[in-house]
Each structure stands twice: as C-alpha cells, then as structure tokens.
Scaffold this active site. Sequence first.
Site, PDB file in Angstrom:
ATOM      1  N   ASP A   1       0.564   1.109  -3.719  1.00  0.00           N
ATOM      2  CA  ASP A   1       0.528   1.435  -2.298  1.00  0.00           C
ATOM      3  C   ASP A   1       0.398   2.937  -2.125  1.00  0.00           C
ATOM      4  O   ASP A   1       0.755   3.716  -3.015  1.00  0.00           O
ATOM      5  CB  ASP A   1       1.791   0.932  -1.584  1.00  0.00           C
ATOM      6  N   GLY A   2      -0.133   3.310  -0.987  1.00  0.00           N
ATOM      7  CA  GLY A   2      -0.220   4.699  -0.587  1.00  0.00           C
ATOM      8  C   GLY A   2       0.455   4.859   0.758  1.00  0.00           C
ATOM      9  O   GLY A   2       0.578   3.901   1.530  1.00  0.00           O
TER      10      GLY A   2
ATOM     11  N   GLU B   1      -3.909   5.665  -1.664  1.00  0.00           N
ATOM     12  CA  GLU B   1      -4.130   4.279  -2.113  1.00  0.00           C
ATOM     13  C   GLU B   1      -4.919   4.271  -3.422  1.00  0.00           C
ATOM     14  O   GLU B   1      -4.577   3.554  -4.365  1.00  0.00           O
ATOM     15  CB  GLU B   1      -4.874   3.472  -1.043  1.00  0.00           C
TER      16      GLU B   1
ATOM     17  N   ASP C   1      -2.536  -3.518  -0.752  1.00  0.00           N
ATOM     18  CA  ASP C   1      -2.651  -3.882   0.662  1.00  0.00           C
ATOM     19  C   ASP C   1      -3.797  -3.122   1.319  1.00  0.00           C
ATOM     20  O   ASP C   1      -3.961  -3.160   2.528  1.00  0.00           O
ATOM     21  CB  ASP C   1      -1.323  -3.671   1.401  1.00  0.00           C
TER      22      ASP C   1
ATOM     23  N   HIS D   1       3.526  -4.802   4.459  1.00  0.00           N
ATOM     24  CA  HIS D   1       4.688  -4.908   5.346  1.00  0.00           C
ATOM     25  C   HIS D   1       4.914  -6.340   5.835  1.00  0.00           C
ATOM     26  O   HIS D   1       5.300  -6.568   6.981  1.00  0.00           O
ATOM     27  CB  HIS D   1       4.557  -3.936   6.523  1.00  0.00           C
TER      28      HIS D   1
ATOM     29  N   ASP E   1       5.552   0.209  -1.730  1.00  0.00           N
ATOM     30  CA  ASP E   1       5.630   0.988  -0.494  1.00  0.00           C
ATOM     31  C   ASP E   1       6.804   1.970  -0.546  1.00  0.00           C
ATOM     32  O   ASP E   1       6.661   3.143  -0.168  1.00  0.00           O
ATOM     33  CB  ASP E   1       5.770   0.048   0.712  1.00  0.00           C
TER      34      ASP E   1
END
Length: 166
Positions: A31-32, A69, A91, A145, A155
């Site tokens: 994740d970023g 990301e 994501d 999320h 995250d």
Amino acid sequence: MSDLNTNAENERETMSETLPIQRPRVTIYTDGACKGNPGRGGWGAWLTTEGHEKELFGGELITTNNRMELTAVIESLASLKRTCTVVIYTDSQYVRKGITEWIHGWKQRRWTTADRKPVKNAELWQRLDALRALHDVDWRWVKGHSGDPGNERADALANRGAAEAS
C-alpha cells in the site's frame, strides 16, 4: 560399470525433466499513502511465506500516492533473495492495470502514452518491470479500507512510513 553410470545419469536426467522447480511461495500486501498529493508520503508492505513474515516501509517528504503505491511493490520484490512464486495484493488499480495491461503499449511506444505524452513515473515502471521478470507474479486487486487484514496491515505500514519520512 559403465552401464551402471549411464543408467544413473539417465535416471537423473529423467528426474530433472519431470520434477518442477520448487520456488518459495510468497504473499505480499502493499500500500501507499500520501498526506496531500503531492505531499508527505509513505509505502508499506507485509510479506509472508511458510510461517515467516516481514514488514517493510519507508517514505518521502514530497511525493505522490501513485509513486508510493509503486515503491511498495518495487521494494517488496527487491527484498526477495531468490526467484519466487509471488501473489501481490494491491488496492491500487493504477499499479495492477499498469503492470498487467498498460505497460505493453508503453514499452511499444517507448514509454509514451497513447496520446504521445511521457508515461508518469516511467523510471519506477521500468524498475518494477525488471523486478517482476525475475519472479512468477500473480497480481490481485483488493478493495482498500474494506477490512482485509493484509491490506489493513500494509496501510498501517504505509502510514508509518509517511509519519517517519524525513
């Protein structure tokens, strides 16, 4: 005696032809995160394999979410010490579609888009392309999320990277 050696050699050759190479299987969630876009950003990755796990994270003071990301995936693949079978969960449709769909056209057009503009983050895409060629990678998208434990962990690592960026 030479017949025994020949039979043993033939048996070894047959075995090596029929047995698949057993590569380590690694699952990676990436994740970023970016506080402002551009702004302070971070990337995070959670890697698991055969009961072992590793957390990676980092950040930059001025960056974009897309760069973070991409960096999460790049750093994850770069951390692998040998060729692996990898499942990457992201994501980011930007990352997943970029590496599985768009990159072919970018490369054919010498890193320009369909409307002849330079590909953004081309240096990161080129590095990712080189790293993914070293592994057997399955790219999977997961809704961010949404309560997926792996995505939530990545995250949290990305936000830690952003918070600690200097």
